[in-house]
Design a protein around this motif. Sequence first.
Motif, short mmCIF file in Angstrom:
data_model
loop_
_atom_site.label_atom_id
_atom_site.label_comp_id
_atom_site.label_asym_id
_atom_site.label_seq_id
_atom_site.Cartn_x
_atom_site.Cartn_y
_atom_site.Cartn_z
N VAL A 102 10.02 4.53 14.25
CA VAL A 102 9.43 5.66 13.54
C VAL A 102 8.41 5.16 12.53
CG1 VAL A 102 9.92 7.57 11.96
CG2 VAL A 102 11.47 7.09 13.86
N LEU A 103 7.32 5.89 12.39
CA LEU A 103 6.33 5.62 11.36
C LEU A 103 6.42 6.73 10.31
CD1 LEU A 103 5.11 4.20 14.07
CD2 LEU A 103 3.10 3.93 12.64
N LEU A 104 6.85 6.37 9.13
CA LEU A 104 7.06 7.32 8.04
C LEU A 104 5.79 7.44 7.20
CD1 LEU A 104 10.54 5.97 6.91
CD2 LEU A 104 10.11 7.87 8.46
N ILE A 105 5.48 8.64 6.78
CA ILE A 105 4.31 8.87 5.92
C ILE A 105 4.76 8.94 4.47
CG2 ILE A 105 2.35 10.36 5.41
CD1 ILE A 105 2.28 9.03 8.19
N GLU A 106 4.17 8.12 3.63
CA GLU A 106 4.44 8.14 2.19
C GLU A 106 3.16 8.52 1.47
OE1 GLU A 106 5.89 5.22 -1.48
OE2 GLU A 106 5.89 4.47 0.58
N ASN A 107 3.14 9.68 0.85
CA ASN A 107 1.97 10.15 0.11
C ASN A 107 2.03 9.63 -1.33
OD1 ASN A 107 2.77 12.66 2.10
ND2 ASN A 107 0.59 12.28 2.03
N VAL A 108 1.12 8.73 -1.66
CA VAL A 108 1.05 8.14 -3.00
C VAL A 108 -0.30 8.52 -3.59
CG1 VAL A 108 1.16 6.03 -4.37
CG2 VAL A 108 2.52 6.23 -2.27
N THR A 109 -0.32 9.53 -4.45
CA THR A 109 -1.58 10.11 -4.89
C THR A 109 -2.04 9.57 -6.24
OG1 THR A 109 -0.49 11.94 -6.01
CG2 THR A 109 -0.98 12.24 -3.68
N GLY A 110 -3.29 9.90 -6.56
CA GLY A 110 -3.82 9.61 -7.88
C GLY A 110 -4.96 8.61 -7.88
N ALA A 111 -5.85 8.77 -8.87
CA ALA A 111 -6.97 7.84 -9.10
C ALA A 111 -7.81 7.63 -7.85
CB ALA A 111 -6.45 6.52 -9.63
N GLY A 112 -8.18 8.74 -7.20
CA GLY A 112 -9.05 8.66 -6.03
C GLY A 112 -8.47 7.88 -4.87
N GLY A 113 -7.14 7.77 -4.83
CA GLY A 113 -6.49 7.03 -3.76
C GLY A 113 -6.20 5.57 -4.09
N SER A 114 -6.69 5.10 -5.24
CA SER A 114 -6.54 3.67 -5.56
C SER A 114 -5.09 3.28 -5.84
CB SER A 114 -7.42 3.29 -6.74
OG SER A 114 -7.04 3.98 -7.91
N ILE A 115 -4.28 4.22 -6.32
CA ILE A 115 -2.86 3.92 -6.58
C ILE A 115 -2.13 3.68 -5.25
CG2 ILE A 115 -0.69 4.84 -7.48
CD1 ILE A 115 -2.33 6.32 -9.59
N GLY A 116 -2.39 4.52 -4.27
CA GLY A 116 -1.76 4.35 -2.97
C GLY A 116 -2.17 3.07 -2.28
N VAL A 117 -3.44 2.72 -2.36
CA VAL A 117 -3.91 1.47 -1.75
C VAL A 117 -3.26 0.28 -2.45
CG1 VAL A 117 -5.92 0.03 -1.25
CG2 VAL A 117 -6.09 2.51 -1.03
N GLY A 118 -3.16 0.35 -3.78
CA GLY A 118 -2.50 -0.71 -4.52
C GLY A 118 -1.05 -0.89 -4.13
N ARG A 119 -0.38 0.21 -3.85
CA ARG A 119 1.01 0.16 -3.38
C ARG A 119 1.10 -0.65 -2.09
NH1 ARG A 119 4.93 0.08 -0.44
NH2 ARG A 119 6.27 1.80 0.23
N ALA A 120 0.16 -0.45 -1.18
CA ALA A 120 0.16 -1.20 0.08
C ALA A 120 -0.20 -2.67 -0.14
CB ALA A 120 -0.80 -0.56 1.07
N VAL A 121 -1.20 -2.92 -0.98
CA VAL A 121 -1.64 -4.29 -1.24
C VAL A 121 -0.49 -5.14 -1.76
CG1 VAL A 121 -3.05 -5.71 -2.79
CG2 VAL A 121 -4.08 -3.75 -1.62
N ARG A 122 0.35 -4.57 -2.61
CA ARG A 122 1.43 -5.32 -3.23
C ARG A 122 2.69 -5.39 -2.38
NH1 ARG A 122 -1.21 -2.85 -7.59
NH2 ARG A 122 -0.01 -0.92 -7.36
N SER A 123 2.65 -4.82 -1.19
CA SER A 123 3.81 -4.85 -0.30
C SER A 123 3.89 -6.18 0.45
CB SER A 123 3.73 -3.69 0.71
OG SER A 123 3.75 -2.45 0.04
N ALA A 124 5.05 -6.44 1.00
CA ALA A 124 5.24 -7.67 1.77
C ALA A 124 4.33 -7.67 3.00
CB ALA A 124 6.70 -7.81 2.18
N PRO A 125 3.73 -8.81 3.34
CA PRO A 125 2.85 -8.88 4.50
C PRO A 125 3.62 -9.05 5.80
CG PRO A 125 2.91 -11.01 3.42
CD PRO A 125 3.76 -10.09 2.59
N ASP A 126 4.45 -8.07 6.11
CA ASP A 126 5.33 -8.17 7.27
C ASP A 126 5.09 -7.08 8.31
OD1 ASP A 126 6.29 -5.98 5.88
OD2 ASP A 126 8.22 -6.88 5.36
N GLY A 127 4.05 -6.26 8.10
CA GLY A 127 3.73 -5.22 9.07
C GLY A 127 4.48 -3.92 8.88
#
Length: 321
Positions: free
Chosen positions: A58-83
């Motif tokens: 399953v592919l789960l959608i996590e909506n992480v809003t705020g700051a033009g999307g930069s908060i959500g992108v940062g959440r992904a950047v700081r995640s483990a590089p495991d796919g």
Amino acid sequence: MRRLVLAVLAMLALTGTVSAETYPAHPITIVVPFAAGGPSDAMARILGERMKQSLGEVLLIENVTGAGGSIGVGRAVRSAPDGYTISFGHLGTHVANGAIYKLGYDLVTDLEPVVLLPSNPMIIVSKNAVPAKSLKELLEWLKSRPAPPTAGTAGAGSGSHIAGLYFENVSGIKLQYVPYRGTGPALNDLVAGQIDIIVDQTSNSINQVRAGNIRAYAVTDSKRVANAPDVPTVDEAGLPGFHMTLWSGLWVPKGTPKQIVAKLNAAAVEAMADPAVQKQLENLGLQMPKDQLTPEALGAWQKAEIAKWWPMIKAANVKVD
């Protein structure tokens, strides 16, 4: 000691290989950096639902809003590089934000590109209370306002904000931007008459246009959108050259094994080739990518877009701490 170090490195390499071969072993999260119900959220859910057939998870959608999307992108950047964490984004989140925000990460070097996704031109829409019936009349009405007309955006650096800046440049009209946590909430306020206009993603506004809840004036492309053939292009409507397509893509954190990137790319490409998926996305006004479906192609495209848009954004002096 040397033998021990070599043995540890060999074990780590073997562990990484086995992990890539057995991937995925549990659900995957797609981080969508905007509110649920918007165009980015809709596209991610459609693709994620089909990608699970290829990946077996399953592919789960996590909506992480705020700051033009930069908060959500940062959440992904700081995640483990495991796919297991995927960054969904577009021209705003993965290009423009680098010229606007102090991000704490690099949009190019801290992410690995996976695949280019469907795109759509923007569409100029207004609340129904605006008396203009054509784009030329809208431009005249906007210029006649005693105060700058209000334009909804999904925040500084979002696609709707970039489109608004571009619209100002080509029309000479000054707008007062009203930021929201996504274009879905902005569209709700446009329908309610709380703001004047949005230069919005076609996929976000087209259903409200069809329902007669807002008025459309033109799409920002050289050809009409197939599912809205009665909406003229900006060239036809009197604002030639105002061309802008909001493209989207998938990225993963830097260091994600290439085998995993390849599996995700293959699943996304297979999903976009599915006629049922294509129909769903085309109904939203999205245009399927015809080529450039490799990770390398997305990486090159992202860099080219940075070179194109950053100068205009910086010239507008858009800054957010």
